[in-house]
Write an enzyme that holds these catalytic residues in place. Structure first.
Site, PDB file in Angstrom:
ATOM      1  N   ASP A 196     -15.628  57.147  47.317  1.00 20.22           N
ATOM      2  CA  ASP A 196     -15.567  56.439  48.472  1.00 20.22           C
ATOM      3  C   ASP A 196     -16.122  57.404  49.509  1.00 20.22           C
ATOM      4  O   ASP A 196     -16.340  58.605  49.562  1.00 20.22           O
ATOM      5  CB  ASP A 196     -13.721  56.269  48.755  1.00 20.22           C
ATOM      6  N   TYR A 255     -11.486  65.282  38.269  1.00 16.47           N
ATOM      7  CA  TYR A 255     -11.360  65.388  39.801  1.00 16.47           C
ATOM      8  C   TYR A 255     -10.521  66.637  40.176  1.00 16.47           C
ATOM      9  O   TYR A 255      -9.254  66.963  39.666  1.00 16.47           O
ATOM     10  CB  TYR A 255     -10.729  63.902  40.232  1.00 16.47           C
TER      11      TYR A 255
END
Length: 258
Positions: A52, A111
């Site tokens: 994003d 992540y």
């Protein structure tokens, strides 16, 4: 047509995300422009993860097809030249089999979420970590995080606009580690729902503040209700750190970079 695997790092701050959007700066867009700049080809840059706006990467992976047979180091160096001055770097290029797909061949995504737990503002880590001024109990956060491991319906931690066919995911790792003011949250799974990592981090913050217990976090998960989620953590602290592939394909963005 030769196929190449690219390992990419970038500062996501100036971008509207990975995926190309009309009239907006995106990571995929500047990479495609760099490929065209040195090869003259309109190549599709297919990424392993669609980060994003504001999300960073140290181990994003993409693949491209080119008509001409270039050496991997030539592709790397040519893209380096054409990516300037954007905060994007192609750190490695490999020739791969024609059936390699950066997204669909991946078996695990890793992540990292960075928190700086202090009252003073960030001078060097501005836009690259989340500053949380109130004292956090990282040990309690880690214990609670283990309640989210395994296969679950993660509707509570799923964005309303998420397009995944199912809210069920299998979370393989969710560790919270502290060193001084730095708190690192590392998580791994084959795939994640939209905003899942940032939603889990925001909920873990409530545990760290002492407002939630580990049972409260587990209850929020079991509720399968987005309204039970804690506040979503900002994009600035999130990094796509690595992508793993089957044994016959070299693992990219090794987890020791996390």
């Amino acid at each position: 047509m030769p196929r190449y695997k690219l390992t990419i790092e970038y500062d996501g701050t100036p971008f509207a995300g990975w995926q190309i959007q009309a009239e907006l700066p995106t990571v995929q867009g500047v990479l495609a422009a760099a490929v065209k700049g040195f090869s003259g080809e309109e190549a599709h840059v297919a990424g392993a993860g669609r980060t994003d706006a504001g999300v960073h990467a140290t181990g994003q992976v993409a693949h491209i097809h080119l008509a001409r047979d270039w050496r991997p180091d030539q592709v790397r160096d040519a893209m380096t030249a054409h990516l300037r001055p954007h905060p994007v770097a192609v750190v490695a290029v490999e020739r791969v089999a024609d059936d390699f797909d950066a997204r669909f061949s991946a078996v695990k995504r890793h992540y990292l979420y960075r928190i700086v737990n202090r009252r003073p503002d960030l001078a060097l880590d501005r836009d690259r970590a989340w500053r949380v001024p109130q004292k956090l109990d990282a040990s309690a956060m880690h214990v609670a995080a283990q309640r989210l491991l395994g296969k679950h319906d993660f509707t509570t931690f799923r964005a309303a606009e998420c397009q995944a066919a199912s809210p069920e995911k299998t979370l393989d790792q969710l560790d919270v580690m502290r060193s001084g003011d730095d708190i690192r949250i590392v998580t791994s799974a084959r795939s994640f729902l939209h905003h899942q990592v940032r939603s889990m981090v925001g909920s873990l913050i409530r545990v760290g503040e002492g407002r939630w217990s580990a049972d409260d976090l587990a209850d929020a998960l079991a509720a399968r209700d987005r309204r039970r989620c804690g506040p979503m953590a900002p994009a600035c602290g999130l990094y796509l750190a690595a992508v793993s592939y089957p044994e016959q394909i070299v693992e990219t963005g090794a987890p020791d970079r996390i």
